[in-house]
Design a protein around this motif. Structure first.
Motif, short mmCIF file in Angstrom:
data_model
loop_
_atom_site.label_atom_id
_atom_site.label_comp_id
_atom_site.label_asym_id
_atom_site.label_seq_id
_atom_site.Cartn_x
_atom_site.Cartn_y
_atom_site.Cartn_z
N PRO A 184 -15.03 4.32 -21.34
CA PRO A 184 -14.49 4.93 -20.24
C PRO A 184 -15.62 5.74 -19.19
N VAL A 185 -15.35 5.76 -17.75
CA VAL A 185 -16.33 6.58 -17.41
C VAL A 185 -15.08 7.23 -15.76
N GLN A 186 -14.92 8.84 -15.74
CA GLN A 186 -14.10 9.13 -15.29
C GLN A 186 -15.44 10.12 -14.21
N VAL A 187 -14.38 9.65 -12.60
CA VAL A 187 -15.46 10.77 -11.59
C VAL A 187 -14.67 11.78 -10.89
N ALA A 188 -14.86 12.90 -11.15
CA ALA A 188 -14.23 14.00 -10.19
C ALA A 188 -14.43 13.98 -9.20
N ARG A 229 -24.74 8.61 -13.92
CA ARG A 229 -24.37 9.79 -13.86
C ARG A 229 -24.30 10.06 -12.56
N THR A 279 -16.48 8.71 -1.90
CA THR A 279 -15.77 8.83 -3.31
C THR A 279 -14.54 8.10 -3.35
N PRO A 330 -15.51 4.96 -7.71
CA PRO A 330 -15.35 4.52 -8.82
C PRO A 330 -15.34 3.61 -9.22
N ASP A 331 -14.36 2.46 -8.24
CA ASP A 331 -14.71 1.04 -8.15
C ASP A 331 -16.06 0.30 -8.39
N MET A 341 -16.98 0.38 -11.83
CA MET A 341 -16.10 -0.69 -12.65
C MET A 341 -16.24 -2.10 -12.46
N THR A 380 -23.35 8.44 -18.81
CA THR A 380 -21.65 8.51 -19.86
C THR A 380 -22.26 6.14 -19.55
N CYS A 401 -19.82 13.24 -12.24
CA CYS A 401 -19.67 12.48 -14.32
C CYS A 401 -21.00 12.37 -14.46
#
Length: 240
Positions: free
Chosen positions: A81-85, A61, A38, A42-43, A46, A76, A73
């Motif tokens: 910008p990519v947001q991950v829940a 995705r 988790t 995201p890292d 990025m 995208t 996600c």
């Protein structure tokens, strides 16, 4: 007079993460694998986005699966910008649900990438998807083991024409080797991209090794036009 139209290839990438109960349990004082992934996914995104070549060619995705599949996600572009829940709570490891969901999403995702990418002087060609499937258990739902004949039809639709997805199956401690091999793809008649952790491998080091290999695989695969993936440290390749 006809005008030449350039073709630009785009790559859809899927990270499919097991969020079942066993992924939430650490061993020998180590943090739970789900906590590690988790934080690291995201890292990973990025880091990929910092590559100019990948930012203009790759879309991603992220899908969690356990009791049911859930998008962390949506598809995208790495250029934006990519947001991950955060992952949902789950107990089971429903292969049927996630493979069916993945098959249902691939078509709309590929059309989205194509529509966004097309321009007046160029058109977009969507490459075969790259799927990285991370799990620590055998297929299990409705309080019973899921037999391969239940989930293999959805896997086969993904890897067969017209989608022809390429799948790397990455199993942590507790995963089922034969299931990983059956799920993964590879070269015809050759090795499949199925990997399983060595018994003593766990914790942050293993998760980081997996993420590093996925990052390298995406970079090399987009460049080469086919899935290229090394064996993560602390893991071995599963033989058929």
């Amino acid at each position: 007079m006809s005008v030449a139209v350039a073709e630009r290839k785009k790559y859809p990438i899927y990270i499919v993460l097991d969020v079942s109960d066993s992924m939430r349990r650490g061993t020998a004082g180590a943090r739970p694998p789900l906590d590690e992934f988790t934080e690291m996914i995201p890292d990973l995104i990025m880091s990929l986005a910092e590559s100019r070549a990948l930012a203009t060619t790759a879309w991603i995705r992220v899908i969690a699966f356990g009791d049911r599949p859930e998008p962390l996600c949506r598809m995208t572009s790495l250029a934006g910008p990519v947001q991950v829940a955060g992952p949902p709570d789950a107990v089971q490891t429903d292969y049927v649900g996630v493979l069916r969901y993945l098959h249902e999403q691939v078509g709309p995702d590929m059309r989205l990438i194509e529509e966004v990418g097309n321009g007046r002087d160029h058109r977009t060609k969507v490459a075969r998807p790259l799927v990285f499937f991370i799990t620590d258990g055998a297929p299990y739902a409705d309080h019973r083991y899921q037999h391969p004949n239940e989930w293999m039809p959805y896997r086969d639709r993904l890897v067969g024409p017209p989608v022809q997805a390429r799948i790397a199956a990455i199993g942590l401690v507790g995963a089922h080797p034969r299931t990983l091999w059956t799920l993964a793809t590879g070269r015809p008649g050759g090795q499949r991209n199925a990997f399983i952790a060595e018994p003593q491998a766990s914790g942050d080091g293993l998760a980081r090794s997996v993420i590093e290999v996925i990052q390298r695989s995406i970079t090399l695969s987009v460049r080469a036009g086919e899935m290229i993936i090394d064996t993560p440290r602390g893991m071995r390749r599963v033989d058929g």
